[in-house]
Design a protein around this motif. Structure first.
Motif, short mmCIF file in Angstrom:
data_model
loop_
_atom_site.label_atom_id
_atom_site.label_comp_id
_atom_site.label_asym_id
_atom_site.label_seq_id
_atom_site.Cartn_x
_atom_site.Cartn_y
_atom_site.Cartn_z
N ALA A 48 -16.65 27.69 31.25
CA ALA A 48 -15.68 28.13 30.38
C ALA A 48 -14.27 27.68 30.63
O ALA A 48 -13.40 27.34 29.64
CB ALA A 48 -15.33 29.79 30.58
N ASN A 49 -14.06 26.92 32.01
CA ASN A 49 -12.58 26.34 31.86
C ASN A 49 -12.22 24.83 31.37
O ASN A 49 -11.36 24.32 31.50
CB ASN A 49 -12.16 26.34 33.52
N LEU A 50 -13.69 24.42 30.91
CA LEU A 50 -13.54 22.78 30.50
C LEU A 50 -13.71 23.04 28.91
O LEU A 50 -13.75 21.79 28.49
CB LEU A 50 -14.83 22.32 31.17
N LYS A 51 -13.80 24.26 28.32
CA LYS A 51 -14.03 24.23 26.85
C LYS A 51 -12.88 23.92 25.94
O LYS A 51 -11.59 24.11 26.40
CB LYS A 51 -14.56 25.54 26.49
N TRP A 52 -13.01 23.26 24.87
CA TRP A 52 -11.83 22.86 24.07
C TRP A 52 -12.61 22.78 22.46
O TRP A 52 -13.68 22.84 22.53
CB TRP A 52 -11.36 21.49 24.25
N TYR A 53 -11.81 22.54 21.70
CA TYR A 53 -12.33 22.60 20.39
C TYR A 53 -11.80 21.08 19.70
O TYR A 53 -10.46 21.21 20.00
CB TYR A 53 -12.66 23.50 19.39
N ASP A 54 -12.43 20.67 18.94
CA ASP A 54 -11.82 19.39 18.01
C ASP A 54 -11.58 19.82 16.43
O ASP A 54 -12.68 20.59 16.03
CB ASP A 54 -12.60 18.04 18.08
N GLU A 55 -10.68 19.56 16.12
CA GLU A 55 -10.42 19.78 14.50
C GLU A 55 -10.16 18.43 13.79
O GLU A 55 -9.11 17.72 13.98
CB GLU A 55 -9.07 20.59 14.30
N TYR A 56 -11.13 18.14 13.07
CA TYR A 56 -11.10 16.96 12.30
C TYR A 56 -10.49 17.05 10.76
O TYR A 56 -10.82 18.11 10.09
CB TYR A 56 -12.39 16.42 12.18
N LEU A 57 -9.49 16.45 10.55
CA LEU A 57 -8.54 16.80 9.42
C LEU A 57 -8.87 15.59 8.30
O LEU A 57 -9.45 14.50 8.69
CB LEU A 57 -7.15 16.86 9.60
N GLU A 58 -8.46 15.81 7.08
CA GLU A 58 -8.83 14.76 5.94
C GLU A 58 -8.25 13.35 6.24
O GLU A 58 -8.62 12.51 5.63
CB GLU A 58 -8.60 15.48 4.49
N ASP A 59 -7.11 13.68 6.74
CA ASP A 59 -6.15 12.47 6.86
C ASP A 59 -6.48 11.51 8.00
O ASP A 59 -5.59 11.02 8.52
CB ASP A 59 -4.99 12.75 6.74
N SER A 60 -7.67 11.59 8.62
CA SER A 60 -8.23 10.96 9.84
C SER A 60 -7.21 11.25 11.15
O SER A 60 -7.13 10.47 11.91
CB SER A 60 -8.05 9.27 9.62
N ILE A 61 -6.81 12.49 11.35
CA ILE A 61 -6.40 13.22 12.34
C ILE A 61 -7.19 13.96 13.15
O ILE A 61 -7.84 14.79 12.28
CB ILE A 61 -4.90 13.84 12.05
N LEU A 62 -7.18 13.73 14.37
CA LEU A 62 -8.12 14.55 14.98
C LEU A 62 -7.35 15.20 16.18
O LEU A 62 -6.50 14.76 16.74
CB LEU A 62 -9.17 13.75 15.92
N LEU A 63 -7.47 16.61 16.22
CA LEU A 63 -6.51 17.49 16.95
C LEU A 63 -7.58 18.02 18.09
O LEU A 63 -8.56 18.86 17.63
CB LEU A 63 -5.97 18.63 16.14
N GLN A 64 -7.50 17.90 19.37
CA GLN A 64 -8.05 18.33 20.36
C GLN A 64 -7.31 19.59 20.90
O GLN A 64 -6.30 19.19 21.80
CB GLN A 64 -8.39 17.32 21.40
N HIS A 65 -7.80 20.60 20.87
CA HIS A 65 -7.25 21.88 21.56
C HIS A 65 -8.00 22.24 22.68
O HIS A 65 -9.20 22.53 22.81
CB HIS A 65 -7.27 23.34 20.57
N GLU A 66 -7.31 22.52 23.84
CA GLU A 66 -7.68 22.49 25.27
C GLU A 66 -7.53 24.20 25.61
O GLU A 66 -6.29 24.56 25.67
CB GLU A 66 -7.23 21.72 26.23
N TYR A 67 -8.54 24.91 25.53
CA TYR A 67 -8.36 26.51 25.86
C TYR A 67 -7.49 26.64 26.91
O TYR A 67 -6.76 27.53 27.22
CB TYR A 67 -9.68 27.03 25.81
N SER A 68 -7.87 25.88 28.17
CA SER A 68 -7.45 26.50 29.59
C SER A 68 -6.00 26.48 29.78
O SER A 68 -5.15 27.13 30.06
CB SER A 68 -7.91 25.82 30.77
N ARG A 69 -5.17 25.24 29.17
CA ARG A 69 -3.99 24.95 29.36
C ARG A 69 -3.07 25.07 27.93
O ARG A 69 -2.04 25.08 28.09
CB ARG A 69 -3.70 23.33 29.73
#
Length: 121
Positions: A48-69
């Motif tokens: 659980a402390n390593l989990k994150w999610y990636d959000e791929y947007l249409e304009d070739s931007i990738l946002l990586q959201h880290e849950y723990s921090r």
């Protein structure tokens, strides 16, 4: 009777065309949020402390959201001519299932060869 038969045939033809599944391109299928759920050469669950999610947007931007921090990293992604996904110089082969995505490293120099994601709704 001929008119009724022609109408039924036309109706069946129209229904057969509308029932075909549309294939979605990887460029469209990847858009949205994907939570990392496993890593490895077979599926290994992530703590659980390593989990994150990636959000791929249409304009070739990738946002990586880290849950723990609560940290967000913004980067770019693009599709190579061979259909592989490239993020920050790392090349992946994407395999999409219903609500899951599998990213396989294209080069054999990685310790863990596969990342497993599920779609966040």
């Amino acid at each position: 009777m001929k008119i009724l038969s022609a109408f039924i045939l036309l109706l069946l033809f129209t229904l057969s065309l509308s029932c075909k599944d549309e294939e979605v391109s990887p460029q469209k299928a990847i858009l949205g949020k994907w939570e990392l759920v496993g890593i490895g050469n077979g599926k290994v669950e992530i703590s659980a402390n390593l989990k994150w999610y990636d959000e791929y947007l249409e304009d070739s931007i990738l946002l990586q959201h880290e849950y723990s921090r609560g940290k967000i990293v913004k980067t770019k992604y693009y599709w190579e001519s061979n259909g592989f996904l490239n993020t920050d110089g790392t090349t992946y082969k994407c395999v999409f299932y219903k609500d899951t995505m599998q990213l396989d490293y294209a080069h054999a120099n990685a310790l863990f060869m596969t990342l497993f994601y599920k779609r966040v709704k």
